[in-house]
Design a protein around this motif. Structure first.
Motif, PDB file in Angstrom:
ATOM      1  N   MET A 134       0.828  -1.206   0.000  1.00  0.00           N
ATOM      2  CA  MET A 134       0.000   0.000   0.000  1.00  0.00           C
ATOM      3  C   MET A 134       0.863   1.256   0.000  1.00  0.00           C
ATOM      4  SD  MET A 134      -2.903   1.388  -0.235  1.00  0.00           S
ATOM      5  CE  MET A 134      -4.129   0.119   0.086  1.00  0.00           C
ATOM      6  N   LEU A 135       1.953   1.251   0.753  1.00  0.00           N
ATOM      7  CA  LEU A 135       2.864   2.400   0.723  1.00  0.00           C
ATOM      8  C   LEU A 135       3.404   2.612  -0.687  1.00  0.00           C
ATOM      9  CD1 LEU A 135       4.847   1.729   4.031  1.00  0.00           C
ATOM     10  CD2 LEU A 135       3.300   3.660   3.610  1.00  0.00           C
ATOM     11  N   ASN A 136       3.725   1.533  -1.366  1.00  0.00           N
ATOM     12  CA  ASN A 136       4.214   1.626  -2.739  1.00  0.00           C
ATOM     13  C   ASN A 136       3.142   2.211  -3.652  1.00  0.00           C
ATOM     14  OD1 ASN A 136       6.280   0.956  -4.814  1.00  0.00           O
ATOM     15  ND2 ASN A 136       4.702  -0.440  -5.546  1.00  0.00           N
ATOM     16  N   ALA A 137       1.899   1.774  -3.476  1.00  0.00           N
ATOM     17  CA  ALA A 137       0.792   2.290  -4.290  1.00  0.00           C
ATOM     18  C   ALA A 137       0.570   3.780  -4.034  1.00  0.00           C
ATOM     19  CB  ALA A 137      -0.482   1.504  -3.997  1.00  0.00           C
ATOM     20  N   GLN A 138       0.878   4.234  -2.822  1.00  0.00           N
ATOM     21  CA  GLN A 138       0.726   5.654  -2.483  1.00  0.00           C
ATOM     22  C   GLN A 138       1.877   6.506  -3.016  1.00  0.00           C
ATOM     23  OE1 GLN A 138       0.574   5.248   1.769  1.00  0.00           O
ATOM     24  NE2 GLN A 138      -1.656   5.184   1.845  1.00  0.00           N
TER      25      GLN A 138
END
Length: 200
Positions: A134-138
């Motif tokens: 999720m951090l990567n997607a953000q």
């Protein structure tokens, strides 16, 4: 077999691209995620597989001056364990300053007749992976580190953990200081085998 629409197929390809683009990034700078973004990433973490809903996850957030305080605890643990090397002292003090935000991932294990400890540890691993994705997607970057402090009973004591608690690692979070080369795509057939093996 369930029929998928074109939009659903596109979504699965986008998801795969996001997963494949995630890499561990050691050089991290500001900005870190906002509190709302971090909570969104943690919401993904809390969707990890969790046998009997034991919820063995806890994340301790460290930022700002808290990183220096964490470095002091690292130093105290090293000194009290008998390490006198000044270079190692300087290095351990600087470790928490390598990213604007750190999450300490704590496994809150508990006895259960149907859920062995290993399942609770694996649940935390799945939670951390969801968090990283999720951090990567953000648009942020992160690295999951362990090391001697994650194994230190003295460190666990100093940060107020219970005897059965374990440190799964330190998640360093921020923005990538430089662009990394894409990760090599591994051939699935190297890791997928039929069973039982076909007879000649």
């Amino acid at each position: 077999m369930t029929q998928q629409t074109d939009s659903q197929q596109l979504t699965s390809q986008q998801l795969l691209a996001c997963i494949e683009s995630r890499q561990s990034v050691g050089q991290l700078v500001e900005p870190a995620p906002t509190q709302a973004e971090l909570e969104q990433a943690l919401q993904a973490a809390l969707s990890a597989p969790d046998h009997h809903r034991l919820r063995p996850w806890q994340f301790l957030q460290v930022q700002g001056e808290g990183r220096e305080a964490l470095g002091q605890i690292f130093l105290q643990c090293m000194q009290e364990s008998g390490v006198a090397d000044a270079t190692r002292h300087e290095r351990v003090l600087a470790q928490p300053l390598r990213a604007p935000l750190i999450l300490m991932a704590i496994i809150k294990t508990q006895p259960h007749p149907k859920v062995p400890k290993v399942e609770q540890v694996l649940s935390m691993g799945a939670a951390i992976e969801n968090l990283l994705l999720m951090l990567n997607a953000q648009g942020y970057a992160a690295i999951w580190r362990t090391g001697e402090m994650a194994e230190s009973a003295l460190f666990r004591q100093k940060i107020g953990l219970k005897d059965d608690d374990e440190v799964a690692g330190f998640i360093y979070i921020g923005t990538a200081a430089r662009q990394l080369a894409p990760r090599e795509r591994l051939p699935v057939h190297d890791f997928l085998k039929d069973w039982p093996v076909s007879l000649p």
